[in-house]
Design an enzyme around this catalytic site. Structure first.
Site, PDB file in Angstrom:
ATOM      1  N   LYS A   4     -15.578  -8.126 -38.746  1.00  0.00           N
ATOM      2  CA  LYS A   4     -15.485  -7.420 -37.671  1.00  0.00           C
ATOM      3  C   LYS A   4     -14.367  -7.985 -36.820  1.00  0.00           C
ATOM      4  O   LYS A   4     -13.869  -8.787 -35.933  1.00  0.00           O
ATOM      5  CB  LYS A   4     -16.679  -7.964 -36.493  1.00  0.00           C
ATOM      6  CG  LYS A   4     -17.068  -7.557 -35.536  1.00  0.00           C
ATOM      7  CD  LYS A   4     -18.829  -7.556 -34.782  1.00  0.00           C
ATOM      8  CE  LYS A   4     -19.004  -7.819 -33.446  1.00  0.00           C
ATOM      9  NZ  LYS A   4     -18.838  -5.697 -33.609  1.00  0.00           N
TER      10      LYS A   4
HETATM   11  N1  PMP Z   1     -20.902  -1.446 -36.967  1.00  0.00           N
HETATM   12  C1  PMP Z   1     -20.372  -1.762 -35.316  1.00  0.00           C
HETATM   13  C2  PMP Z   1     -19.115  -0.632 -35.396  1.00  0.00           C
HETATM   14  C3  PMP Z   1     -20.913  -2.705 -34.665  1.00  0.00           C
HETATM   15  O1  PMP Z   1     -19.806  -3.099 -33.700  1.00  0.00           O
HETATM   16  C4  PMP Z   1     -21.920  -3.516 -34.263  1.00  0.00           C
HETATM   17  C5  PMP Z   1     -22.253  -3.947 -33.727  1.00  0.00           C
HETATM   18  N2  PMP Z   1     -21.482  -5.464 -33.523  1.00  0.00           N
HETATM   19  C6  PMP Z   1     -22.946  -2.809 -35.436  1.00  0.00           C
HETATM   20  C7  PMP Z   1     -22.436  -1.984 -36.472  1.00  0.00           C
HETATM   21  C8  PMP Z   1     -24.328  -3.115 -35.765  1.00  0.00           C
HETATM   22  O2  PMP Z   1     -23.975  -5.101 -36.162  1.00  0.00           O
HETATM   23  P1  PMP Z   1     -25.208  -6.062 -35.536  1.00  0.00           P
HETATM   24  O3  PMP Z   1     -26.335  -5.945 -35.601  1.00  0.00           O
HETATM   25  O4  PMP Z   1     -23.953  -7.129 -35.916  1.00  0.00           O
HETATM   26  O5  PMP Z   1     -24.388  -6.423 -33.835  1.00  0.00           O
END
Ligand code: PMP
Length: 297
Positions: A159
């Site tokens: 991330k």
């Molecule tokens: N894809 C992207 C590009 C994101 O920014 C997020 C948010 N973090 C997600 C998917 C979903 O991830 P999560 O469920 O862990 O928040």
């Protein structure tokens, strides 16, 4: 949402191991993370004093750092503890938490050798990401002109801040055209995700979702898959082509910020938020311990 700028608020921020006044949590303009994108972050939510999947998020932050060659100088347990200490100090029971780790000002150049990994955690009171009105009707998405890159071109499992630029551009493109958000295809033309959330299709009572082989396998996505299976709903992870939206009765997106949010349309494809989406919204809300009324109510 508050219009206060994010560098001028009351409260404290956890910064490299200690709490400090919000306005003092600063970095220098010559900073490796800022110039070269050596920066990873998390988005976490606290509902009624309960941080949802805190340890998974702390661990993902460390793992994102590892992918970028940045070893965080704190253990998962230390990050968990710091988060709880921060929430208590700020008196936040329902809000959003933003941990971030970056390489500092020790070096300035493509090589990051000798740079220190810095870590900060901030938190603020936060309502639901999408407006209730948009949520009730289902989001209106438009396909982005940007695509998720191939897995051998970016460290997609991290991330990482740098990977968000195409999300920001896609979101801007969508909102300028009057849509709520963008659908991003991948480099092959397969359905990938939205700009800050993963996507699910309901086709004849089964849940279909793209295999996360070039985008983030969200913690909310994993939670919703587990919730669906608990309900006896079959979940199929596979390559999905955009033309298959014609076969979908319901579509929704998932994410820490987005939670489970129905999609009303993608380009010319229309969907009606239905029973499976409503069930999973309710199950997810129960799981996070939230008291927000179901979007389908
Ligand atoms: N894809 C992207 C590009 C994101 O920014 C997020 C948010 N973090 C997600 C998917 C979903 O991830 P999560 O469920 O862990 O928040």
């Amino acid at each position: 949402m508050s219009l206060l700028p994010f560098d001028d608020r009351d409260g404290v921020i956890w910064f490299n191991g200690a709490l400090m006044p919000w306005r003092d949590a600063k970095i220098h303009v010559l900073n490796h993370g800022l110039h070269y994108g050596s920066c990873v972050f998390e988005g976490v939510r606290v509902y009624n004093n309960k941080v949802f999947r805190l340890t998974e998020h702390s661990e993902r932050l460390r793992q994102s750092g590892r992918v970028l060659g940045m070893d965080l100088p704190y253990t998962t347990e230390e990050l968990d503890r710091a988060t709880l200490q921060l929430l208590e100090a700020n008196g936040i029971a329902d809000g959003y938490i933003r941990p971030v780790a970056w390489l500092g000002s020790e070096v300035m150049g493509v090589s990051s050798q000798g740079a220190r990994t810095h870590v900060a955690i901030a938190a603020w009171v936060w309502p639901t990401y999408f407006s209730m009105e948009a949520r009730m009707k289902g989001l209106r998405l438009v396909t982005s002109s940007w695509r998720r890159p191939a897995p051998n071109t970016v460290p997609y499992r991290a991330k990482a801040s740098g990977l968000y630029m195409i999300c920001t551009l896609s979101k801007a493109e969508a909102t300028e055209k009057g849509y709520d958000d963008a659908l991003m295809l991948d480099w092959r033309g397969q359905v990938a995700e939205s700009t800050g959330s993963n996507i699910f299709l309901v086709i004849d009572g089964r849940l279909h979702t793209p295999t996360p082989d070039c985008f983030l396998d969200g913690i909310t996505r994993q939670t919703v898959i587990a919730l669906a299976k608990r309900r006896g709903i079959e979940v199929i992870e596979r390559a999905i082509m955009p033309q298959e939206f014609a076969d979908a009765q319901e579509v929704f997106v998932t994410g820490t910020a987005a939670e489970v949010t129905p999609v009303g349309s993608i380009d010319d494809y229309m969907f009606t938020p239905g029973q499976i989406t409503a069930t999973l919204i309710a199950d997810y809300e129960k799981e996070v311990g939230s008291s927000i009324a179901p979007a389908s109510a």
